[in-house]
Design a protein around this motif. Sequence first.
Motif, PDB file in Angstrom:
ATOM      1  N   LEU A   1     100.297  12.276  45.770  1.00  0.00           N
ATOM      2  CA  LEU A   1      99.829  13.587  45.362  1.00  0.00           C
ATOM      3  C   LEU A   1     100.723  14.697  45.909  1.00  0.00           C
ATOM      4  O   LEU A   1     100.889  15.738  45.276  1.00  0.00           O
ATOM      5  N   THR A   2     101.304  14.470  47.093  1.00  0.00           N
ATOM      6  CA  THR A   2     102.089  15.535  47.705  1.00  0.00           C
ATOM      7  C   THR A   2     103.553  15.475  47.303  1.00  0.00           C
ATOM      8  O   THR A   2     104.189  16.490  47.008  1.00  0.00           O
ATOM      9  N   THR A   3     104.157  14.290  47.260  1.00  0.00           N
ATOM     10  CA  THR A   3     105.589  14.167  46.998  1.00  0.00           C
ATOM     11  C   THR A   3     105.888  13.780  45.565  1.00  0.00           C
ATOM     12  O   THR A   3     107.000  13.951  45.089  1.00  0.00           O
ATOM     13  N   GLY A   4     104.972  13.209  44.871  1.00  0.00           N
ATOM     14  CA  GLY A   4     105.210  12.749  43.484  1.00  0.00           C
ATOM     15  C   GLY A   4     105.892  11.419  43.429  1.00  0.00           C
ATOM     16  O   GLY A   4     106.277  10.977  42.365  1.00  0.00           O
ATOM     17  N   GLY A   5     106.069  10.723  44.552  1.00  0.00           N
ATOM     18  CA  GLY A   5     106.699   9.421  44.552  1.00  0.00           C
ATOM     19  C   GLY A   5     106.087   8.524  45.607  1.00  0.00           C
ATOM     20  O   GLY A   5     105.234   8.954  46.408  1.00  0.00           O
ATOM     21  N   TYR A   6     106.641   7.208  45.570  1.00  0.00           N
ATOM     22  CA  TYR A   6     106.101   6.235  46.508  1.00  0.00           C
ATOM     23  C   TYR A   6     107.279   5.459  47.055  1.00  0.00           C
ATOM     24  O   TYR A   6     107.986   4.784  46.315  1.00  0.00           O
ATOM     25  N   THR A   7     107.519   5.614  48.363  1.00  0.00           N
ATOM     26  CA  THR A   7     108.710   5.046  48.994  1.00  0.00           C
ATOM     27  C   THR A   7     108.436   3.774  49.751  1.00  0.00           C
ATOM     28  O   THR A   7     109.342   3.249  50.424  1.00  0.00           O
ATOM     29  N   ARG A   8     107.316   3.270  49.705  1.00  0.00           N
ATOM     30  CA  ARG A   8     106.955   2.137  50.546  1.00  0.00           C
ATOM     31  C   ARG A   8     106.949   0.810  49.778  1.00  0.00           C
ATOM     32  O   ARG A   8     106.366  -0.156  50.233  1.00  0.00           O
ATOM     33  N   LEU A   9     107.616   0.756  48.545  1.00  0.00           N
ATOM     34  CA  LEU A   9     107.684  -0.515  47.827  1.00  0.00           C
ATOM     35  C   LEU A   9     108.673  -1.440  48.490  1.00  0.00           C
ATOM     36  O   LEU A   9     109.667  -0.988  49.069  1.00  0.00           O
ATOM     37  N   PRO A  10     108.583  -2.769  48.313  1.00  0.00           N
ATOM     38  CA  PRO A  10     109.559  -3.712  48.885  1.00  0.00           C
ATOM     39  C   PRO A  10     110.910  -3.592  48.192  1.00  0.00           C
ATOM     40  O   PRO A  10     110.992  -3.299  46.999  1.00  0.00           O
ATOM     41  N   ARG A  11     112.049  -3.876  48.884  1.00  0.00           N
ATOM     42  CA  ARG A  11     113.395  -3.743  48.346  1.00  0.00           C
ATOM     43  C   ARG A  11     113.721  -4.852  47.338  1.00  0.00           C
ATOM     44  O   ARG A  11     114.543  -4.663  46.450  1.00  0.00           O
ATOM     45  N   CYS A  12     113.084  -5.988  47.457  1.00  0.00           N
ATOM     46  CA  CYS A  12     113.379  -7.084  46.511  1.00  0.00           C
ATOM     47  C   CYS A  12     113.008  -6.715  45.083  1.00  0.00           C
ATOM     48  O   CYS A  12     113.604  -7.201  44.119  1.00  0.00           O
ATOM     49  N   ILE A  13     112.035  -5.855  44.956  1.00  0.00           N
ATOM     50  CA  ILE A  13     111.652  -5.428  43.596  1.00  0.00           C
ATOM     51  C   ILE A  13     112.797  -4.650  42.966  1.00  0.00           C
ATOM     52  O   ILE A  13     113.138  -4.841  41.801  1.00  0.00           O
ATOM     53  N   LYS A  14     113.443  -3.821  43.696  1.00  0.00           N
ATOM     54  CA  LYS A  14     114.562  -3.029  43.176  1.00  0.00           C
ATOM     55  C   LYS A  14     115.746  -3.904  42.837  1.00  0.00           C
ATOM     56  O   LYS A  14     116.408  -3.710  41.816  1.00  0.00           O
ATOM     57  N   GLU A  15     116.010  -4.881  43.628  1.00  0.00           N
ATOM     58  CA  GLU A  15     117.177  -5.717  43.403  1.00  0.00           C
ATOM     59  C   GLU A  15     116.987  -6.654  42.208  1.00  0.00           C
ATOM     60  O   GLU A  15     117.938  -6.964  41.494  1.00  0.00           O
ATOM     61  N   ARG A  16     115.804  -7.140  42.052  1.00  0.00           N
ATOM     62  CA  ARG A  16     115.586  -8.139  40.994  1.00  0.00           C
ATOM     63  C   ARG A  16     115.171  -7.519  39.643  1.00  0.00           C
ATOM     64  O   ARG A  16     115.438  -8.089  38.611  1.00  0.00           O
ATOM     65  N   ILE A  17     114.558  -6.476  39.666  1.00  0.00           N
ATOM     66  CA  ILE A  17     113.996  -5.945  38.428  1.00  0.00           C
ATOM     67  C   ILE A  17     114.839  -4.807  37.888  1.00  0.00           C
ATOM     68  O   ILE A  17     115.216  -4.787  36.716  1.00  0.00           O
ATOM     69  N   ILE A  18     115.200  -3.920  38.622  1.00  0.00           N
ATOM     70  CA  ILE A  18     115.911  -2.738  38.136  1.00  0.00           C
ATOM     71  C   ILE A  18     117.359  -3.125  37.891  1.00  0.00           C
ATOM     72  O   ILE A  18     118.044  -3.590  38.798  1.00  0.00           O
ATOM     73  N   PRO A  19     117.870  -2.989  36.590  1.00  0.00           N
ATOM     74  CA  PRO A  19     119.254  -3.398  36.301  1.00  0.00           C
ATOM     75  C   PRO A  19     120.236  -2.388  36.888  1.00  0.00           C
ATOM     76  O   PRO A  19     119.896  -1.233  37.107  1.00  0.00           O
ATOM     77  N   PRO A  20     121.516  -2.895  37.079  1.00  0.00           N
ATOM     78  CA  PRO A  20     122.533  -1.962  37.587  1.00  0.00           C
ATOM     79  C   PRO A  20     122.913  -0.980  36.495  1.00  0.00           C
ATOM     80  O   PRO A  20     122.708  -1.229  35.295  1.00  0.00           O
ATOM     81  N   PRO A  21     123.511   0.071  36.771  1.00  0.00           N
ATOM     82  CA  PRO A  21     123.917   1.050  35.743  1.00  0.00           C
ATOM     83  C   PRO A  21     125.006   0.464  34.834  1.00  0.00           C
ATOM     84  O   PRO A  21     125.882  -0.268  35.318  1.00  0.00           O
ATOM     85  N   PRO A  22     124.952   0.706  33.480  1.00  0.00           N
ATOM     86  CA  PRO A  22     125.939   0.123  32.542  1.00  0.00           C
ATOM     87  C   PRO A  22     127.315   0.749  32.751  1.00  0.00           C
ATOM     88  O   PRO A  22     127.454   1.841  33.259  1.00  0.00           O
ATOM     89  N   ILE A  23     128.348  -0.082  32.266  1.00  0.00           N
ATOM     90  CA  ILE A  23     129.710   0.419  32.368  1.00  0.00           C
ATOM     91  C   ILE A  23     129.921   1.435  31.247  1.00  0.00           C
ATOM     92  O   ILE A  23     129.193   1.492  30.245  1.00  0.00           O
ATOM     93  N   SER A  24     131.027   2.106  31.321  1.00  0.00           N
ATOM     94  CA  SER A  24     131.301   3.156  30.340  1.00  0.00           C
ATOM     95  C   SER A  24     131.930   2.568  29.067  1.00  0.00           C
ATOM     96  O   SER A  24     132.326   1.389  29.032  1.00  0.00           O
ATOM     97  N   ALA A  25     132.017   3.376  28.018  1.00  0.00           N
ATOM     98  CA  ALA A  25     132.584   2.925  26.737  1.00  0.00           C
ATOM     99  C   ALA A  25     134.056   2.598  26.860  1.00  0.00           C
ATOM    100  O   ALA A  25     134.567   1.654  26.221  1.00  0.00           O
ATOM    101  N   LEU A  26     134.760   3.313  27.661  1.00  0.00           N
ATOM    102  CA  LEU A  26     136.183   3.034  27.841  1.00  0.00           C
ATOM    103  C   LEU A  26     136.385   1.686  28.505  1.00  0.00           C
ATOM    104  O   LEU A  26     137.252   0.912  28.124  1.00  0.00           O
ATOM    105  N   GLU A  27     135.519   1.411  29.505  1.00  0.00           N
ATOM    106  CA  GLU A  27     135.622   0.117  30.175  1.00  0.00           C
ATOM    107  C   GLU A  27     135.306  -1.033  29.209  1.00  0.00           C
ATOM    108  O   GLU A  27     135.937  -2.082  29.262  1.00  0.00           O
ATOM    109  N   LYS A  28     134.302  -0.755  28.327  1.00  0.00           N
ATOM    110  CA  LYS A  28     133.980  -1.800  27.336  1.00  0.00           C
ATOM    111  C   LYS A  28     135.177  -2.071  26.419  1.00  0.00           C
ATOM    112  O   LYS A  28     135.512  -3.211  26.128  1.00  0.00           O
TER     113      LYS A  28
END
Length: 1396
Positions: A141-168
């Motif tokens: 309610l105060t910050t609008g976010g939640y920082t206490r999730l486990p780090r494994c969730i970020k590593e396994r679920i959230i994909p890395p940022p895509p490469i650029s069109a030039l790199e492709k």
Amino acid sequence: MSPYPLESLHPGGMMMETHQQPHHQPGQVSLSVLIDMFIQRTYHELTILAELLPRKTDMERKVEIFNFASRTRMLFIRLLALVKWASSASKVDKCNNIMMFLEKQSSIFLDTADQLARMARETLVRATLPNFHLPAAAEILTTGGYTRLPRCIKERIIPPPPISALEKRLTLLKLNQVIEYRLVNSAVPLQMRNLKVADGTVTFTVKNEFESRLTLLGDGPNESWHLLNVEMLVEDRETGQGKSLVHSLQVGYVQNLLQSRLESKETPKPLHDLYNVLHGLAQLLQLEVLYNQTMRLYAERLGDYIRVEEYILGRALTVSYWRELSSKDPNLDQGHRLSVQVDPHDPAKPLIVVHTPSLTNKEAETAEKSIRTEHLSVESLLVHTIYVRTRARLTDLKNEVQQRLGLGDVEATLHGSPAVLAIPILQPCLRAEQLLISVDTHTGIFLAHVPQYPTNPYSPQIQTSLNGDKVQLEAQVSELRYWITARRIEKTLQQLPATPFEQLPLTYDLKTHPLSKMGRHKMFVRLHKQPSAILVVDYSEKPGKECEIQYNYYYLLTRPCSIEDDPEDETVVKEIPRVYMKALGMIEFNSFLVTHGSTTRVDVQELSEKIIGKRKPGGKVEAPIKRTKFPAYFLSDLAHVVSFADERIPFTALEAHMTNHGILHSGISVEPTAVGLYLTIIRFPKVPNLPEKDSLEFMKQLISATVRRKGSGWMLEWVFHGSPFDSNFQKDRYPIYSNFELETVGDSDKTVKGILAEWSSMVHLYILAKKFNRYLQMRHNGLNSRIVVKQYNYKTLTLEYGPQCMYSVTVSWRKVEERFSLIFDSSGPSLSVNPHTLMKNQYEIQLNQEKNLALICKILLETLNACRSISRLPSTVFRGMSMIHRNATHQTFSVLPQSTTHVKILFYGKYCVDLYMREEGLVSVRDGAYSLFDQTKVLEELQPIPGFKAFLSKYVDEAAFSRRTSQTEDDNPPSPLAMDDMPRSDGKFTAPGSSGNSLNPVSPHSTFLQSPPSNLRQPSPAVPSPANPAGSPYPSAASPLGSPRSKPSPRYAGASPKSVGHSASFHHAQTRILPPRLWAAAIPTVLTTKAFDDICRPSNLMSNNLSTVSPLHRFLGCVFMRRQLQHIIKNEDFLTLMSTPGEPSVIAFRVESLVCKVSINQENSFQSLHLKILPDDPSYWQPEQLQILQKFFDTKVVSPPYRPNTIVGFCRLLHCPSDTLKNIVQLMRFEVQPELVTQNNLKWSISLCLTIPPLAPNMFPVGQAGIIGNKEKILIFMHLTRANLPPGQESVSIVVPVVYNITVNQTSLASLQKELNNPALHAVQQHLSRWATANMAVPGRCSILPAIHDLLVNLTLPNEPPGFPMGGPGVPGVPGGAGAPPMMSTSNSLGHMPLS
């Protein structure tokens, strides 16, 4: 189910709901529905009985009716019991509703308890609140976010940022380079060289087989290929219905299999292994597609023609075709087959097609094109294969036929798909006439066909030979060639006047006649205009050039014969129908001379003209003439020969017959323009019965006579010079034309005789005209000024005469009868009929006897006025003029000419007037009923005319004759005198044939007419004379109806009519009174033509202006009616004949209380009958009433057309009761005094119909007596006509049949059963009915007059337009008048004539 509140289930509410929404429990039905079902069932059974019972016996019908009645009775007894029970069913329904309410209430209580228990045991046990995570909630309610999730969730679920069109792009380019390097260093199959590297992948495409896409996952040298996808390109567009042939699971399996082989270390050439697997799969699919298509063709269309001989899955498919041809050819063991199989030597190659028997490489390549396309089709493969086979077979047949048929320079052509071999069997030959040979694609056999003649009889035979041993092929083609030639002959003659026949019923000698030596290929051509002339066309093949036909033409002359005729003796002819033709002589035509003869020289050109053209006089050169190019089917030589024969044969026959008849001619010649033939006549033979000098004299007038063909006949052109008449005719060439029918060769003699008859008629007419012209040139005879020659064209001579030349006579020579004929006509403004037409035959007889046209013209002029007077007499035919033969028809006046100057005139076939036309405008008239030889005898079927002499004496002019009969001749019957015994004053016109008056001139200067000696007695015109050898056209010269019979002539005394018109220059004696004897009329009375015209001219009497007839008609009508009255008195029972002493010419009879005397009225020249009525009680009848009856008789009864039934109707009126007759007399008064209609302002005028008129309803025959009655009823027909109309209005009339009932004193309309649709009569009926209801009959008063008077005043028709003037305010004293009581006396209204 949701619970209902208990408050809503109270009894009142339940009942209200029940009434608002009635419903039935299960197992219940409404009583109305039940009754309706019972009624429908009973009606249905009754309908079935009505249909079935008529077909059964009487006993079966009774049984069925009893069973139906029993069943229906039991059914309705049950229904009655149910209805009675239903009256107390309301109580049961109430109890039932109470039970239902209690059961429903109990079920609601149970359901409530169960739901409460379930909530307590299950739902409320788990109903607890969790412990809230307050830190996380506060952070969010105060910050609008939640920082206490486990780090494994970020590593396994959230994909890395895509490469650029030039790199492709850089990565893919690098990967493409790696793939290209790998492909260069790898072994790639030859079939997979069609590749494409793009986007880091390589795509291999094998056409019509498969497409695969591969890539590499790294750049290492040992990195294996990764298969991305596989797509099979094999499709079945005919039977696949757009679906893929390989399932997705199968594709996935193949892809996994290929991937495993690509990754295997044991595979040295992975790409080769990839191709072999996919190539084998594609060939498997292709063979499967072809097999399925073959089986479908076999099942649907080609089951009788193809068959699958062998199918090895994934290896080969063998299909056989042309199985019928294979069974006929012993050289083909395996038949015709094609096998689609994998190449046994190199499986990597596409499918190959093996043909049995084998084809050439070029042909095989053509056949295999169908499986090298995207559209894989076994039908296309069969079509290409059969096309190749067909073309090969037709090529072999072409080479064989070219030699066997001897086509020579003409070459057969092979073209089209499917291939067709076109063989021109004729030269020249149309494309439609070529023999087309093709191969049946299903069976492989040869098919023969001629497009122009699909049903010719030789194509099936040629087809059989082509598919067999071909031994008869040449003969059959030759017959077809002849057959087509015969059809060409028929088509050539379609527009020509000839009909071809392959056979004719000809009889000839088989040993000697030329027909027996001709071949069997010939046509007989019958000319339409010459049935006996036959043109024989013999055609055959040219040796060495069989495709060309040579023609020979023969002219065959025939004559009709029968099978029974004697061939040795032609005079022996049997009387049976001649259906055969005997062949006589036969001549061969030279076709070259016919087509290049004198009549066709317009088409002939010299060699120089063909090359450089024709040179004109001016130096210009015309282009060479282009000869007409005819189509191959048109035989121009045949058309020339037929036209030549059709035109030349009639001329030849005509020429021969002219020679036989002695006519000199120039022979057949060609027209200068070469468009036809003509024949010039040089000299005609002598005309029979005429001097030769007359023929030679007329021959000098003829310049030329030319015979030509015109249409379907002959035209003879005569060219004359001048005319026998000097004036009004041109002197130059004067051509006229004569037409004759075109006869056959055997009947050409008729044409020649017709020409001779035409020549003879011209000669006869010329001689007559020339003789007549000599009379015209004599100025003193006066013919030149009174006769005008209107036209003379050597065939007819037209003369005009009469006032203003309004009459004409045309003289011509009748060739068949060989006599002159006359045609009388008229012209001018009047356009009346020529009066001499009645005497046409008599003038023709005299002209042919005398051969003197001047005499005929003189007689025409002298008799014109008398004939004009005779023509004024009516010739109307009437029915019912005899009291004996009521339905017989009689003509008013019948003119019977006896000679040119003698006419008998019959009146109603009873009275005869004998008329002799004399010179100087005089006519002699006598009673033709008396014999010329014995005046005491009356001719059979004729009646003497009483008073005829007295009637004629009224018109006698004493200055016209110089002889009077003496008193002795009046008292004693004189001997019969001929008309020429009568005295004449210097007569210039006597009977034809007299010895002293011959009109045959001795010289042109002789006198035209000479007066005969006065002491010579001329023969009577009724007696045959040299001028008239035929005499009278009747059996007796004196009677037109029969031989004379002896009949005493009655005599009676009395005053004779006085002669008028005495002249002091002739006699100074006092006028003598001649006794009126019957035989006095036998002595001819001489009248002038003016007096005779006054007798025959229609005129009006002073006392009767209605009838416009001639005085002679009125006089004879009165004599006729007087005689008919005598017959009526004898036949009618209510009439009594009375004697009249001292009055022999008066007829007296009694009817009821009246004595009637009828006599002829001498005051108006005996042209009317007068009735005098003498009542037994003079005080009962008023004089004026009797005068009305007498005047009605004089003007209405005895009037044209003088019907006897009018006297019958009038006598029946007199037979009516006295009161009734007086009423009818009052109605007569309106008719005899028409001014009373206007004075009394009547709406209708009345006329009593003494005979039934045509306008009357169809109740009695027309013309019968119009008064019909007995002791109780009287039927009277009255003709009502609208009167007092305003100007411009059309008159309306109606015939009303009125019935007067004497017993009940009632006047009404007659029964109109057939005329109820007549609105006018319906209005009359309603009017009389209303009058009878409003005016009750008064005893002793007749109701006819009041009823009819009211009808005349107030009758209004339904279709009467508005604005018609109505009757006046009424006539006082007449029923229907203003202020008059019913049935009041009519003395004041009708001219002060009291009824009693």
